[in-house]
Design a protein around this motif. Structure first.
Motif, mmCIF file in Angstrom:
data_model
loop_
_atom_site.group_PDB
_atom_site.id
_atom_site.type_symbol
_atom_site.label_atom_id
_atom_site.label_comp_id
_atom_site.label_asym_id
_atom_site.label_seq_id
_atom_site.Cartn_x
_atom_site.Cartn_y
_atom_site.Cartn_z
ATOM 1 N N SER A 31 1.111 4.977 -19.959
ATOM 2 C CA SER A 31 0.547 5.282 -18.596
ATOM 3 C C SER A 31 -0.407 3.997 -18.287
ATOM 4 C CB SER A 31 -0.628 6.582 -18.694
ATOM 5 O OG SER A 31 -1.754 6.141 -19.403
ATOM 6 N N PHE A 32 -0.698 3.147 -18.920
ATOM 7 C CA PHE A 32 -1.037 2.027 -18.352
ATOM 8 C C PHE A 32 -0.280 1.090 -17.431
ATOM 9 C CE2 PHE A 32 -4.217 2.079 -21.868
ATOM 10 C CZ PHE A 32 -5.433 1.982 -21.306
ATOM 11 N N LEU A 33 1.103 1.606 -17.434
ATOM 12 C CA LEU A 33 2.066 0.784 -16.615
ATOM 13 C C LEU A 33 1.650 1.117 -15.214
ATOM 14 C CD1 LEU A 33 5.187 -0.259 -16.940
ATOM 15 C CD2 LEU A 33 5.664 1.853 -15.962
ATOM 16 N N GLY A 34 1.379 2.436 -14.882
ATOM 17 C CA GLY A 34 1.278 2.912 -13.452
ATOM 18 C C GLY A 34 0.075 2.171 -12.999
ATOM 19 N N TYR A 35 -1.226 1.905 -13.593
ATOM 20 C CA TYR A 35 -2.437 1.205 -13.008
ATOM 21 C C TYR A 35 -1.964 -0.269 -12.828
ATOM 22 C CZ TYR A 35 -3.967 5.409 -15.454
ATOM 23 O OH TYR A 35 -4.302 6.435 -16.092
ATOM 24 N N ALA A 36 -0.993 -0.811 -13.500
ATOM 25 C CA ALA A 36 -0.574 -2.244 -13.462
ATOM 26 C C ALA A 36 0.128 -2.317 -12.275
ATOM 27 C CB ALA A 36 0.165 -2.739 -14.716
ATOM 28 N N VAL A 37 1.289 -1.334 -11.830
ATOM 29 C CA VAL A 37 1.893 -1.341 -10.818
ATOM 30 C C VAL A 37 1.228 -1.520 -9.692
ATOM 31 C CG1 VAL A 37 3.620 0.258 -9.341
ATOM 32 C CG2 VAL A 37 3.807 -0.243 -11.666
ATOM 33 N N VAL A 38 -0.027 -0.424 -9.526
ATOM 34 C CA VAL A 38 -1.026 -0.462 -8.233
ATOM 35 C C VAL A 38 -1.386 -2.160 -8.167
ATOM 36 C CG1 VAL A 38 -3.191 0.314 -7.420
ATOM 37 C CG2 VAL A 38 -1.395 2.070 -8.880
ATOM 38 N N LEU A 70 0.855 -1.204 -0.063
ATOM 39 C CA LEU A 70 -0.053 0.008 0.013
ATOM 40 C C LEU A 70 0.799 1.162 0.009
ATOM 41 C CD1 LEU A 70 -2.664 -0.937 2.482
ATOM 42 C CD2 LEU A 70 -3.106 -0.688 0.123
ATOM 43 N N SER A 71 2.002 1.267 0.787
ATOM 44 C CA SER A 71 2.838 2.538 0.781
ATOM 45 C C SER A 71 3.367 2.697 -0.580
ATOM 46 C CB SER A 71 3.790 2.392 1.974
ATOM 47 O OG SER A 71 4.725 1.249 1.811
ATOM 48 N N LEU A 72 3.760 1.635 -1.290
ATOM 49 C CA LEU A 72 4.373 1.766 -2.443
ATOM 50 C C LEU A 72 3.582 1.926 -3.672
ATOM 51 C CD1 LEU A 72 7.309 -0.610 -1.449
ATOM 52 C CD2 LEU A 72 7.475 1.309 -2.254
ATOM 53 N N LEU A 73 2.216 1.863 -3.336
ATOM 54 C CA LEU A 73 1.250 2.373 -4.555
ATOM 55 C C LEU A 73 1.610 3.361 -5.198
ATOM 56 C CD1 LEU A 73 -2.370 1.186 -3.109
ATOM 57 C CD2 LEU A 73 -1.048 0.077 -4.622
ATOM 58 N N GLY A 74 2.186 4.440 -4.484
ATOM 59 C CA GLY A 74 2.405 5.812 -5.101
ATOM 60 C C GLY A 74 3.146 5.691 -6.475
ATOM 61 N N THR A 75 3.973 4.796 -6.288
ATOM 62 C CA THR A 75 4.835 4.778 -7.511
ATOM 63 C C THR A 75 4.243 4.510 -8.985
ATOM 64 O OG1 THR A 75 5.372 2.305 -7.117
ATOM 65 C CG2 THR A 75 6.897 4.000 -6.245
ATOM 66 N N GLY A 76 3.385 3.687 -8.461
ATOM 67 C CA GLY A 76 2.302 3.517 -9.952
ATOM 68 C C GLY A 76 1.219 4.455 -10.151
ATOM 69 N N ILE A 77 0.677 5.087 -8.912
ATOM 70 C CA ILE A 77 -0.438 5.915 -9.085
ATOM 71 C C ILE A 77 0.179 7.316 -9.695
ATOM 72 C CG2 ILE A 77 -2.156 7.349 -7.824
ATOM 73 C CD1 ILE A 77 -2.491 5.083 -5.908
ATOM 74 N N PHE A 78 0.970 7.777 -8.949
ATOM 75 C CA PHE A 78 1.576 9.058 -9.327
ATOM 76 C C PHE A 78 2.693 8.856 -10.524
ATOM 77 C CE2 PHE A 78 0.520 9.645 -4.809
ATOM 78 C CZ PHE A 78 -0.418 10.860 -5.095
ATOM 79 N N GLY A 79 3.230 7.725 -10.812
ATOM 80 C CA GLY A 79 3.863 7.489 -11.956
ATOM 81 C C GLY A 79 3.103 7.847 -13.246
ATOM 82 N N SER A 80 1.885 7.098 -13.424
ATOM 83 C CA SER A 80 1.028 7.237 -14.402
ATOM 84 C C SER A 80 0.533 8.660 -14.404
ATOM 85 C CB SER A 80 -0.084 6.330 -14.000
ATOM 86 O OG SER A 80 0.117 4.984 -14.384
ATOM 87 N N PHE A 81 0.008 9.286 -13.410
ATOM 88 C CA PHE A 81 -0.439 10.572 -13.356
ATOM 89 C C PHE A 81 0.609 11.737 -13.608
ATOM 90 C CE2 PHE A 81 -0.304 14.568 -10.815
ATOM 91 C CZ PHE A 81 -1.550 15.142 -11.162
ATOM 92 N N ALA A 82 1.941 11.442 -13.405
ATOM 93 C CA ALA A 82 2.976 12.512 -13.569
ATOM 94 C C ALA A 82 3.324 12.408 -15.108
ATOM 95 C CB ALA A 82 4.299 11.797 -12.973
ATOM 96 N N LYS A 83 3.196 11.199 -15.793
ATOM 97 C CA LYS A 83 3.390 11.027 -17.328
ATOM 98 C C LYS A 83 2.381 12.024 -17.979
ATOM 99 C CE LYS A 83 5.562 6.491 -18.225
ATOM 100 N NZ LYS A 83 6.463 6.842 -18.835
ATOM 101 N N ILE A 84 1.051 11.888 -17.392
ATOM 102 C CA ILE A 84 -0.031 12.453 -18.151
ATOM 103 C C ILE A 84 0.118 14.117 -17.808
ATOM 104 C CG2 ILE A 84 -2.670 12.824 -18.499
ATOM 105 C CD1 ILE A 84 -2.837 9.583 -17.989
ATOM 106 N N ILE A 93 1.525 -6.288 -17.988
ATOM 107 C CA ILE A 93 2.330 -7.251 -17.718
ATOM 108 C C ILE A 93 3.773 -6.651 -16.995
ATOM 109 C CG2 ILE A 93 3.764 -9.439 -18.072
ATOM 110 C CD1 ILE A 93 1.455 -10.327 -20.051
ATOM 111 N N LEU A 94 4.215 -5.917 -17.754
ATOM 112 C CA LEU A 94 5.608 -5.270 -17.253
ATOM 113 C C LEU A 94 5.264 -4.455 -16.087
ATOM 114 C CD1 LEU A 94 8.521 -4.617 -17.859
ATOM 115 C CD2 LEU A 94 7.534 -2.565 -19.243
ATOM 116 N N GLY A 95 3.958 -4.001 -15.928
ATOM 117 C CA GLY A 95 3.811 -3.024 -14.920
ATOM 118 C C GLY A 95 3.128 -3.840 -13.494
ATOM 119 N N PHE A 96 2.774 -4.896 -13.693
ATOM 120 C CA PHE A 96 2.828 -6.101 -12.713
ATOM 121 C C PHE A 96 3.933 -6.249 -12.161
ATOM 122 C CE2 PHE A 96 1.133 -9.702 -10.798
ATOM 123 C CZ PHE A 96 0.040 -9.403 -10.185
#
Length: 425
Positions: free
Chosen positions: A274-281, A145-159, A330-333
């Motif tokens: 940006s789909f990468l970030g959602y998969a990271v989450v 949960l604490s590392l969710l930010g890398t995916g959430i904000f990674g995708s957001f930051a790109k856009i 898959i890569l984001g996962f």
């Protein structure tokens, strides 16, 4: 589901929340995820090749290799809270300085080196130090949960960066992205981020111990840095994370360029990436939940070898939009598992006494792979006009890097206030 088993979150949710934003808006994701977006205007305005832009990653990596262990040592000595808050401020202002570049390659690379030093305290090693101390039974999920930010904000930051570039230009985009940690993660860290040894949360920690019998505070138990260096597990993890981070980190900043080379227009390339970030989450949540309930190295082997498939899909000559999405997911996962896995394994196999410092040294190896990976990918593209051959090497790295994790053995427990360890049967 037995919700009583999640009581640790009743007292530790504030730290998880602050860590999610602190990590997500820190040095790990922001520069890394936005590099590919900024690469397009930088190559256009300054006439640089893709390899020049991606040369930032090796420089960034070298800075992180030196700064990571040092800042980890500082965090163990003065506390994660002071280290993180100071670093957030310096990191934000350093990131803004990219807007002053007028085409100087030397200044560009110098700023990347300074960014690594300034932002080292925002790396997961500081935030997860407190997470590991607040959580025991649900440590994996809390880390996820604490590392969710890398995916959430990674995708957001790109856009976000892409929209700022389109509307205001790349210089203002740098300033806009740099303001995110200063305006969001800093206030949350100031009010919510406190470790278990902080006097201001003593009552909360006492209640946690009373309500959760399984809770164990391990602030002072574990191996020293010297002992960790003498442990074969440290070098096994270093080898594995070096290969895995190269395989994960190499393609990510190059995704926009990769998709453009496959015939997608710029806007579609950014959306696909940006789909990468959602998969990271998703990877963070599922991976964190699984490592709390199963042997973490086995979970890691499965989840970190599967992304080899994404590399094979991306090699396709006539890549369809659907297959591109599948490959990115898959890569984001896989990317969603690596960071919380490292934090979890360090706490289970080396203890918490020198957690941040040991994490920092392991991060140096992780950073070498993640840092040089984008440059190597960019170099291959510059020389061959295609990413296909380097994607094949990345697929091999995923598998070869995952196998050694199966040899880590059983988790270890550590006697309080000593540096001796015993293996859990």
């Amino acid at each position: 589901m037995n919700f009583s088993s999640f009581k640790e979150f009743k007292y530790g949710w504030r730290v998880v929340l602050a860590s999610t934003f602190g990590i997500g808006l820190g040095m790990s994701p922001l520069p890394f995820y936005t590099l590919g977006v900024f690469a397009i205007p930088l190559t256009k305005n300054f006439g640089w090749g893709m390899d020049t832009v991606m040369a930032a990653m090796p420089v960034f990596t070298i800075g992180a290799v030196f700064a990571g262990p040092l800042v980890g040592y500082i965090a163990d000595k003065i506390g994660a809270r002071k280290t993180a808050i100071t670093s957030v401020i310096i990191f934000s202002f350093t990131f803004m300085m990219f807007s002053f570049n007028t085409g100087s390659k030397a200044l560009y690379l110098f700023l990347w080196a300074m960014l690594a030093i300034a932002g080292a305290g925002t790396l997961p090693m500081t935030w997860t130090r407190a997470i590991n101390n607040w959580f025991n039974k649900n440590r994996g999920l809390a880390l996820g949960l604490s590392l969710l930010g890398t995916g959430i904000f990674g995708s957001f930051a790109k856009i976000f960066a892409s929209h700022l570039i389109d509307g205001y230009g790349w210089k203002y985009a740098y300033i806009g992205v740099a303001l995110l940690p200063l305006l969001i993660s800093l206030p949350l860290a100031y009010f919510f981020f406190r470790d278990t040894n902080d006097p201001k949360v003593a009552d909360r920690v006492a209640k946690l111990r009373a309500e959760v019998p399984e809770y164990v505070s391990g602030n002072h138990s574990g191996l020293s840095v010297k002992q960790a260096f003498g442990d074969w597990r440290f070098w096994l993890l270093a080898f594995s994370f070096l290969l895995i981070s190269f395989a994960v980190g190499g393609p990510i900043p190059n995704l926009e360029k990769l998709f453009s080379s496959k015939g997608f227009d710029v806007s579609d390339a950014v959306i696909l990436a940006s789909f990468l970030g959602y998969a990271v989450v998703i990877g963070r949540l599922i991976g964190g939940y699984l490592i709390d309930r199963f042997w973490a190295p086995a979970v890691a082997f499965i989840l970190l070898s599967i992304p080899a498939v994404s590399c094979l899909i991306l090699q396709t000559v006539d890549l369809s939009y659907t297959n591109a999405v599948i490959a990115v997911v898959i890569l984001g996962f896989g990317a969603g598992v690596e960071y919380d896995l490292m934090a979890y394994l360090v706490s289970r196999y080396f203890g918490m006494k020198n957690y941040a410092a040991i994490y920092g040294f392991l991060y140096a190896f992780f950073g070498l792979g993640a840092g040089f990976g984008p440059y190597i990918f960019g170099r291959f593209f510059t020389e061959t006009g295609s990413y296909n051959s380097i994607l094949g090497y990345a697929a091999i790295a995923f598998v070869v890097g995952s196998i050694p994790l199966l040899f880590l053995g059983k988790y270890r427990t550590f006697k309080a206030d000593t540096e001796e360890e015993s293996v859990v049967a």
